[in-house]
Design an enzyme around this catalytic site. Structure first.
Site, mmCIF file in Angstrom:
data_model
loop_
_atom_site.group_PDB
_atom_site.id
_atom_site.type_symbol
_atom_site.label_atom_id
_atom_site.label_comp_id
_atom_site.label_asym_id
_atom_site.label_seq_id
_atom_site.Cartn_x
_atom_site.Cartn_y
_atom_site.Cartn_z
ATOM 1 N N HIS A 1 35.988 30.347 30.043
ATOM 2 C CA HIS A 1 37.643 30.801 29.878
ATOM 3 C C HIS A 1 37.528 32.312 29.402
ATOM 4 O O HIS A 1 36.733 32.850 28.811
ATOM 5 C CB HIS A 1 38.190 29.945 29.144
ATOM 6 N N GLU B 1 35.340 29.631 25.362
ATOM 7 C CA GLU B 1 36.213 31.070 25.482
ATOM 8 C C GLU B 1 35.642 32.204 25.109
ATOM 9 O O GLU B 1 34.691 32.354 24.315
ATOM 10 C CB GLU B 1 37.328 30.469 24.505
ATOM 11 N N HIS C 1 37.124 28.635 34.876
ATOM 12 C CA HIS C 1 38.448 27.844 34.870
ATOM 13 C C HIS C 1 39.275 28.039 35.847
ATOM 14 O O HIS C 1 39.798 26.838 36.396
ATOM 15 C CB HIS C 1 39.344 28.448 33.542
ATOM 16 N N ASP D 1 41.165 32.614 35.005
ATOM 17 C CA ASP D 1 39.901 33.051 33.998
ATOM 18 C C ASP D 1 39.087 32.363 34.594
ATOM 19 O O ASP D 1 38.891 31.433 34.885
ATOM 20 C CB ASP D 1 40.279 32.702 32.515
#
Length: 188
Positions: free
Chosen positions: A40, A122, A158, A168
């Protein structure tokens, strides 16, 4: 190219990561193990880097008045297993043996509920700016550690597991670099 490996312990804790426990997780379903890594991007406020708003989001402490749109974010209960900051710092919110709440409504290879069988990473960034070289170095080391611990089948964005909702990690993510370093994780 470095071949650093960031190992995980039995509970799925990475000792190299700063631990910031999130309450937003639960047990994986019986029999499920990690098969996929989902990448992400995140920046809070959008397009701004640094600060602690990402950590506040994943720990349910975000100030709804701090920036436009934060009132909606304050109602969310989301997390990821890891965050890789722009300077390469690795932060862990959820042990990989637990299910983090990062993918939402999602599907991969005919299976729904990707949170059940994935690890969410992330990268501090956005769809509008390149990621830092140190972020890739840290990501590849973490992926090697995850591949040693779990029978990983792929690393995906993602956007690949929720294509109608998400973009993303975005157009600046260097998939070629990741696949060159870990060709076994290229999706079929």
């Amino acid at each position: 190219m470095t071949t650093e490996i960031l190992p995980l312990d039995r509970e799925g804790i990475c000792p190299a990561a700063r631990q910031v426990p999130s309450p937003n997780h639960d047990a994986r379903p019986d029999g499920d193990t990690v098969r996929v890594v989902v990448v992400h991007n995140i920046s809070l406020p959008p397009g701004q880097f640094g600060g602690d708003d990402i950590e506040r989001l994943f720990t349910n402490r975000i100030d709804p008045a701090a920036a436009p749109g934060y009132d909606e974010l304050a109602r969310l209960r989301v997390s990821a297993h890891f965050l890789i900051r722009r300077d390469g710092e690795l932060v862990q919110f959820v042990p990989t043996e637990q299910r983090a709440w990062h993918a939402g409504v999602s599907h991969w290879c005919g299976r729904e509920r990707c949170n059940d069988f994935s690890v969410g990473i992330e990268l501090e960034g956005s769809d509008f700016a390149p990621f830092e070289a140190v972020q890739y170095t840290r990501l590849l080391a973490l992926l090697r550690g995850l591949a040693e611990r779990y029978p990983l089948a792929a690393i995906v964005g993602h956007s690949e597991i929720a294509p109608d909702r998400k973009t993303d990690p975005g157009p600046f993510f260097d998939w070629a670099q990741v696949h060159a370093a870990l060709p076994q994780l290229r999706p079929a």
